[in-house]
Design a protein around this motif. Structure first.
Motif, PDB file in Angstrom:
ATOM      1  N   SER A 112      95.310 -26.415  39.327  1.00  0.00           N
ATOM      2  CA  SER A 112      93.862 -26.362  39.107  1.00  0.00           C
ATOM      3  C   SER A 112      93.285 -24.956  39.128  1.00  0.00           C
ATOM      4  N   ARG A 113      94.065 -23.963  39.493  1.00  0.00           N
ATOM      5  CA  ARG A 113      93.504 -22.651  39.838  1.00  0.00           C
ATOM      6  C   ARG A 113      92.777 -21.942  38.702  1.00  0.00           C
ATOM      7  N   SER A 114      93.178 -22.138  37.477  1.00  0.00           N
ATOM      8  CA  SER A 114      92.503 -21.457  36.369  1.00  0.00           C
ATOM      9  C   SER A 114      91.640 -22.407  35.547  1.00  0.00           C
ATOM     10  N   SER A 115      91.361 -23.569  36.100  1.00  0.00           N
ATOM     11  CA  SER A 115      90.667 -24.594  35.314  1.00  0.00           C
ATOM     12  C   SER A 115      89.179 -24.299  35.145  1.00  0.00           C
ATOM     13  N   GLY A 116      88.563 -23.727  36.152  1.00  0.00           N
ATOM     14  CA  GLY A 116      87.127 -23.484  36.097  1.00  0.00           C
ATOM     15  C   GLY A 116      86.283 -24.712  36.370  1.00  0.00           C
TER      16      GLY A 116
ATOM     17  N   GLN B  36      88.249 -28.691  41.049  1.00  0.00           N
ATOM     18  CA  GLN B  36      88.881 -28.128  42.241  1.00  0.00           C
ATOM     19  C   GLN B  36      88.278 -28.663  43.544  1.00  0.00           C
TER      20      GLN B  36
END
Length: 403
Positions: free
Chosen positions: A107-111, A119
């Motif tokens: 999920s870290r770059s999902s925004g 997140q």
């Protein structure tokens, strides 16, 4: 319209009894005592859980692409956590934690920042599961990550992808870990913005109104019902609470003659009887309003909506977002509010319909098993969650909506 649901030919009430030799056909299941039905549903749910874990986790080698609760691996983790609370099997809790860790990485770059699709869901569920596991360090890690979430300026207001969905995660944390786990001051600006935005778009016709993708939606997923549901958990000023109350009254006044609710402002299409759009999701919010505002008006409207769901809610879909599993929760919620046994029976009847017929109807192509057939919100994951939830009916909650 009838092509969206199966005709409900089940009796509106029965006198429960049990005959030796009775089979698990739908007509006979309806008469089984509630506790006996729940034992059957529990066994089915735990078998489904194993299938879902295999298909969404084991067969993928622990790799996560869709990390969301809605259609992804976090939904599997949420189901495992529910199973753990029913059986106290620590293997489920440990696997749940492993899946959440993989979702954290994915999920870290999902925004995305909401509970159901972002997140905030990963971090809030992660913190709660870590707390149950006795891992305070991991719990603190997830809480820190939650506090570091930054909301994009162009973030919509609604529940699934917007600010309301972030606020729901805040409430989930405070309920399951402890009051003021996340302080109100940290999220007050979000509440203020939701109120201000709603008043601006309401323009006097309705106290609060919101828009998503060019439409003023009314339902739980993208519109008024979901946003009002979340706002009722916030510490509102008296005039803000009055705006929430008056917005729900506006919806009641402008519902369809059938008792169903439009999917969006001005819509004349009385078709959708889903959690996401229509009577089921709106009614869950009205039930909450009946408690928050101590109002018979909201209870009556919710009970009237339940008649729509009983008659048109056996959808040709299995999931909780827009399927039979989700519609069952309205009856459970009304049972908790009113104590009326008829609502517990109706929840049992919908669950028995799923137990007796869903898998066959899906295999025959008559019922839609969901584009993601093992997911929590579209597929059989939601059915498994419902079956587990029914075991203690006074504690049931629509997942990721009712607290």
């Amino acid at each position: 319209m009838a092509d969206r649901f199966f005709p409900n030919t089940m009796p509106s009430t029965v006198q429960e009894s049990f005959l030796e030799g009775a089979k698990d056909t739908l007509p006979e299941l309806l008469y089984f005592p509630y506790g006996m039905v729940c034992e059957k549903l529990k066994r089915v749910a735990l078998d489904l859980k194993e299938t879902i874990v295999k298909e969404t986790w084991v067969c993928k080698g622990g790799s996560v692409s869709d990390y969301t609760i809605y259609t992804g691996a976090l939904g599997t983790a949420f189901l495992l956590f529910k199973a753990y609370k029913v059986t106290r099997d620590k293997n489920d809790l440990a696997l749940c934690s492993d899946i959440i860790k993989a979702c954290d990485s994915a999920s870290r770059s999902s925004g995305r920042v909401t509970f159901i699709c972002g997140q905030a869901g990963v971090y809030s569920i992660g913190a709660v599961v870590a707390k149950h596991s006795g891992n305070e360090q991991l719990c603190d890690y997830y809480l820190t990550k939650f506090k570091e979430i930054e909301l994009p300026k162009d973030l919509p207001i609604e529940l699934l992808y917007g600010r309301a969905g972030f606020l729901w995660a805040y409430s989930f944390l405070n309920k399951n870990i402890g009051r003021d786990t996340i302080s109100l001051t940290q999220i007050q600006a979000v509440v203020d913005e939701i109120i201000e935005s709603g008043r601006k778009m309401g323009k006097g016709r309705c106290p609060l109104m919101y828009e998503w993708h060019g439409k003023k939606y009314w339902g739980a997923a993208h519109g008024l019902a979901g946003i009002m549901h979340v706002l009722m958990d916030m510490e509102l000023k008296a005039d803000e609470a009055e705006d929430v109350k008056a917005t729900l009254q506006y919806m009641i006044r402008n519902r369809f003659p059938s008792g169903n609710y439009p999917s969006s402002e001005g819509s004349e299409s009385d078709r959708l009887v889903h959690w996401c759009h229509g009577a089921p999701g709106v009614a869950l919010t009205l039930i909450k309003a009946a408690k928050v505002f101590s109002s018979d008006e909201f209870q009556q409207a919710a009970e009237e909506a339940a008649e729509v769901v009983w008659n048109r809610g056996l959808l040709k879909r299995v999931g909780i977002c827009h399927g039979v599993s989700g519609n069952s929760y309205l009856f459970l919620s009304l049972y908790r509010l009113t104590g009326k046994v008829e609502y517990l029976y109706r929840a049992k009847a919908f669950a028995c319909f799923l137990h007796a017929r869903a898998q066959t109807l899906i295999s025959e192509g008559v019922m839609h098993g969901g584009d993601r057939p093992y997911s929590l919100f579209e597929g059989i994951g939601g059915m498994a969650y419902l079956f587990l939830d029914m075991i203690v009916p006074m504690e049931t909650r629509f997942p990721a909506y009712e607290l």
